[in-house]
Design an enzyme around this catalytic site. Structure first.
Site, PDB file in Angstrom:
ATOM      1  N   CYS A 141       0.619  -1.182  -0.179  1.00 47.14           N
ATOM      2  CA  CYS A 141      -0.055  -0.022   0.031  1.00 47.14           C
ATOM      3  C   CYS A 141       0.826   1.293   0.035  1.00 47.14           C
ATOM      4  CB  CYS A 141      -1.030   0.031   1.146  1.00 47.14           C
ATOM      5  SG  CYS A 141      -1.638  -1.572   1.606  1.00 47.14           S
TER       6      CYS A 141
ATOM      7  N   HIS B   5      -3.733   7.898   5.211  1.00 49.43           N
ATOM      8  CA  HIS B   5      -3.968   6.604   4.637  1.00 49.43           C
ATOM      9  C   HIS B   5      -5.476   5.973   4.588  1.00 49.43           C
ATOM     10  CE1 HIS B   5      -2.642   2.973   2.834  1.00 49.43           C
ATOM     11  NE2 HIS B   5      -2.922   2.099   3.756  1.00 49.43           N
TER      12      HIS B   5
ATOM     13  N   HIS C 205      -9.529   1.729  -1.763  1.00 49.03           N
ATOM     14  CA  HIS C 205      -8.100   1.360  -1.573  1.00 49.03           C
ATOM     15  C   HIS C 205      -7.638   0.860  -2.839  1.00 49.03           C
ATOM     16  CE1 HIS C 205      -4.340   0.810   0.257  1.00 49.03           C
ATOM     17  NE2 HIS C 205      -4.326   0.009   1.258  1.00 49.03           N
TER      18      HIS C 205
END
Lengths: 397, 365, 85
Positions: free
Chosen positions: A159, A292, A326
């Site tokens: 990520c 995030h 995401h």
């Protein structure tokens, strides 16, 4: 050129669930548009299929001699948009002075399930899928597209990949490895990742709710974000009108657990303080944070606590994953693009999906578009395995 | 950057001692391995690595969920630390950069096997977390306690070379005092199958690096770790740097350097022909571990060992020689060359005893 | 083999717990935190393993916290809920 110099953001490109260009994405972002929940974009037999954010816009046909993976196609769509803004620079620079640094996660794996099923069943299929995989290293695909023959590198840091790619690009410019970098991240929706996150109970069947009391998990997304970077002094010398600056990058590893963040967020703290030091700024200089904020219980709790510890309560903390999902390897890059433009526009979007504060997260994101007046922003990414990346972006002045 | 310690696991065995033994005595013989799901049976040559064995170096609790791929990286990294005589790695000033081409093939396909055989809801979360591309780097970081920058570089042409460049940029930016660079790739039947179908394998089952007009590729599994430090640690190996820009043939080799060609028997290696022609004393050690996207790491590690131990394996020369036949090594530096990913240039890594000889500014050298 | 022993084998073998001997693995030892020392990743793995072996679907650990307290409580939960019970 020194190791504290800044890089000018001379072009941006973006494609995600919100739209296929930066302009379209920003329009929907500020309007608060959220894509209708989609459970069919990824085929599965799961009883409780997690929701995803998909790119529904048709991707442009690109005149290339080879088969592109969807990740490459998303990357090139955003690269095309950005390259159109710096065509002159790409033409005038020698190819060896142009670099490409790109992040991906799914894009780095052989995930042609149809091929593998046929192989597994003993049907001896044509190994075209393997050839396509080997021909689609995303940074190489982008380099071939823009004609770059300088440093070319693909980061696969889960990520944090997109943020890492931008941080490495900044280092290349500071250290004179090249004069222009096409940097970013791209990832497609894929069954492998979808089923994996579902098995970990990390994804939600409902819309993700970053930092919210009732949050249940993330929604995967897909897309690409691209930032073209040039040394600040070079952009100034030629009278360019950049969109902003990338001023600092910080990295920190938790060295703790394969999937859960360190309970005290030690790697994230290190990355954020490192980024600020690298940019020669303090927390008071930061007008907002693009967090995030995936919507999982663990990430948002720990990230929220770290951000609440480090930043004044008045600093807006926004997660844009409620708009994009995401996007894994693309996330850090898409979010840096959004942060650059939010600084330029002097406003941040609402934190889509957030309604009710969670005292454990401590941060209370905005629920409406909010004006911001400062000159700098921070964007952070937390990856599986505990690597953390933070970027500092600034307004061009 | 100084190579303070080397670790490796490959068909040579485990540890830098096993690498040195293979360089002295000659390369291992590839095994013939059946490709799964193909009937009648087709066997392909593979240079397989043994399963990593951490012994008691690390608590089983820390490593219990790591798969064989991550364990390979961890084992090689621990070897490199031990080879360096120990190094303080529990620090924010220690970074980790991993390089791989294919990632964790075995675990990824095992997951697909689970999905195919048992359904979409049968995915093991532990396996999935191990299959994520950055699992090896974060595993190394967790075992060493390295809390500085940590990332993973992938690709098929130059991931190890790129990983060295990342480490170099961290040193130049003064973010780190040490970096563990670890490279690794596995073999899986899917790879063997694709190579077999595309006629990309050695017809007679061995790598012949100097037969550049034919394909003699043997896939290999290997994990290679270099512990790089800012200052020279005794005894260590030498200073290493990687050129960022591709280098033309005429500029590849400095006078007095030994030259190692990373000729892995693949079709792409044919690009090294001009160098093989122009440098009849060039070495190629690729038969010791075979080919993979990160196999260049093995050639660099070999160069480091030869530079320190000062012998030239005659089996690794174009003229060939009896395994075990050794000549004296006189050079104080070695240049390792990969075919560049774009025609007209070569990727160069240099290992040198002399810091002055290892340029401080890669782009300017 | 009774469910308790099957679960212990599952935990020791599939979760790689090597520092507890089967003979010392008490049915009532806490599974998480002090005791066996499992964590969140082990928890989701157990959910999948239990589903595969016993056909018992667990939506989330959070909803069945009490069941996951120990091998004893988990075995009881499985016996009550298994498909072929």
């Amino acid at each position: 050129m020194t190791d504290r110099d800044r890089a000018a953001v001379v072009a941006t490109g973006c494609i995600c669930a919100l739209g296929a260009t930066v302009r379209a994405v920003l329009r929907e972002l500020y309007a608060g548009t959220i894509q209708t929940l989609d459970r069919s974009a990824v085929r599965s037999t799961l009883d409780k299929a997690p929701a995803v954010f998909s790119v529904t816009a048709p991707l442009p046909q690109l005149p290339l001699p080879k088969t592109l993976t969807r990740t490459s196609h998303l990357a090139l769509t955003a690269v095309s948009e950005a390259a159109g803004q710096v065509g002159d620079r790409l033409r005038e620079l020698p190819a060896t002075r142009i670099g490409v640094c790109f992040g991906t996660t799914v894009g780095g794996t052989l995930n042609d399930e149809a091929f593998y099923r046929a192989f597994h069943a003993g049907r001896e299929p044509e190994p075209t899928a393997v050839s396509v995989y080997l021909a689609n290293d995303v940074a190489t695909v982008v380099a071939d597209f823009v004609g770059a023959r300088g440093p070319v590198l693909t980061v696969a840091d889960a990520c944090a990949s997109g943020g890492d790619a931008l941080g490495l690009a900044l280092a290349w410019l500071r250290q004179g490895e090249c004069d222009l970098v096409v940097a970013g991240g791209a990832d497609e929706l894929a069954r492998f990742a979808y089923l994996g996150f579902a098995s970990m109970s990390n994804s939600s069947t409902r819309r993700c709710r970053p930092f919210d009391l009732e949050r249940e998990g993330l929604n995967l997304g897909e897309g690409a974000g691209v930032i073209v970077l040039e040394r600040e002094e070079s952009a100034r010398r030629r009278g360019a009108a950049p969109l902003g600056l990338l001023s600092g990058c910080g990295w920190g590893a938790d060295a703790y657990h394969p999937t859960a963040p360190h309970p005290g967020g030690r790697g994230l703290r290190s990355a954020i303080s490192g980024a600020l030091r690298d940019a020669d700024l303090t927390v008071e200089d930061i007008a907002f944070v693009n967090a995030h904020g995936t919507g999982t219980r663990e990430n948002d709790r720990i990230e929220g606590q770290v951000l609440a510890d480090l930043f004044p309560e008045s600093t807006p903390v926004v997660s844009t994953k409620g708009f994009t999902g995401h996007t894994l390897g693309a996330a850090g890059a898409i979010e840096a693009v959004l942060a650059v433009h939010n600084l330029f526009d002097g406003k941040v979007p609402c934190c889509a999906g957030f309604v009710t504060p969670d005292p454990e997260c401590r941060v209370v994101p905005p629920t409406a578009v909010t004006e911001v007046n400062g000159g700098a922003a921070l964007s952070d990414s937390l990856a599986f395995g505990g690597t953390n990346t933070a970027l500092v972006l600034e307004r061009w002045a | 950057m100084y190579i303070s310690g080397v670790g490796q696991i490959s068909a040579c065995g485990a540890g830098v001692g096993a690498l040195e033994a293979a360089l002295r005595q000659g390369p291992p013989t590839p095994e013939l391995v059946a490709i799964e799901h193909v009937e009648p049976v087709v066997k392909v040559p593979v240079l397989r690595a043994p399963a990593p064995d951490l012994g008691h170096a690390v608590s089983s609790r820390v490593v219990r969920r790591m798969d064989g791929f991550s364990l390979g990286f961890v084992a090689a990294a621990l070897q490199a630390v031990a080879d360096a005589g120990g190094c303080e790695t529990d620090s924010e000033r220690v970074g980790v950069v991993a390089a791989t081409g294919y990632g964790s093939l075995k675990t990824s396909f095992a997951l697909l096997d689970e999905i195919i055989e048992e359904g979409d809801d049968a995915v093991s979360p532990i396996r999935f977390s191990a299959a994520v591309n950055n699992a090896p780097s974060t595993s190394v970081s967790a075992v060493l306690g390295a809390r500085g920058p940590c990332l993973t570089v992938i690709g098929f042409d130059r991931p190890f070379r790129n990983a060295l460049s990342v480490a170099e940029s961290w040193f130049r930016a003064e973010r780190v005092d040490a970096v563990m660079v670890v490279a690794g790739d596995e073999y899986h039947s899917v790879l063997g199958y694709a190579l077999w179908r595309r006629c990309g394998l050695a017809a007679n089952g061995v790598v012949r690096p100097f037969a550049l007009d034919m394909c003699s590729y043997v896939p290999g599994e290997m994990f290679v770790a270099l512990l790089l430090t800012r200052s020279a640690q005794s005894p260590g190996y030498g200073w290493v740097w990687a050129r960022t820009q591709p280098v033309p043939a005429s500029e590849v080799r400095r006078p007095g350097d030994a030259l190692l060609l990373h000729a892995d028997g693949s079709r792409a290696a044919a690009a090294l022909q001009p160098l093989a022609d122009g440098h009849p004393d060039a070495l190629a050690v690729t038969p010791i571990a075979g080919g993979s996207p990160t196999a260049a790491a093995m050639t660099v590690a070999s160069a480091a060992v030869l530079l320190r131990q000062r012998f030239t394996p005659s089996w690794a020369t174009a003229k060939g020689g009896v395994p075990g036949g050794l000549a004296v090594w006189t050079a104080d530096a070695a240049t390792i060359v990969n075919p560049g990913w774009h025609p007209g240039g070569f990727d160069v890594v240099r290992v040198s005893r002399d810091r002055v000889g290892a340029a401080t500014g890669a782009a300017q050298d | 083999m009774c469910v308790e022993n099957e679960l212990k084998q599952m935990i020791l073998n599939d979760l790689g717990i090597k520092d507890i001997e089967l003979a010392d693995f008490d049915d009532n030892m806490p599974l998480f935190g002090e005791g066996v020392g499992l964590d969140s990743l082990d928890a989701v793995e157990l959910v999948i393993l239990i589903q595969k072996k016993y056909g018992v679907k667990i939506e989330t650990i959070d909803k069945q916290r009490d069941a996951f307290a120990s091998v004893a409580t988990l075995a009881e939960f499985i016996r009550t809920n298994r498909a072929d019970a």
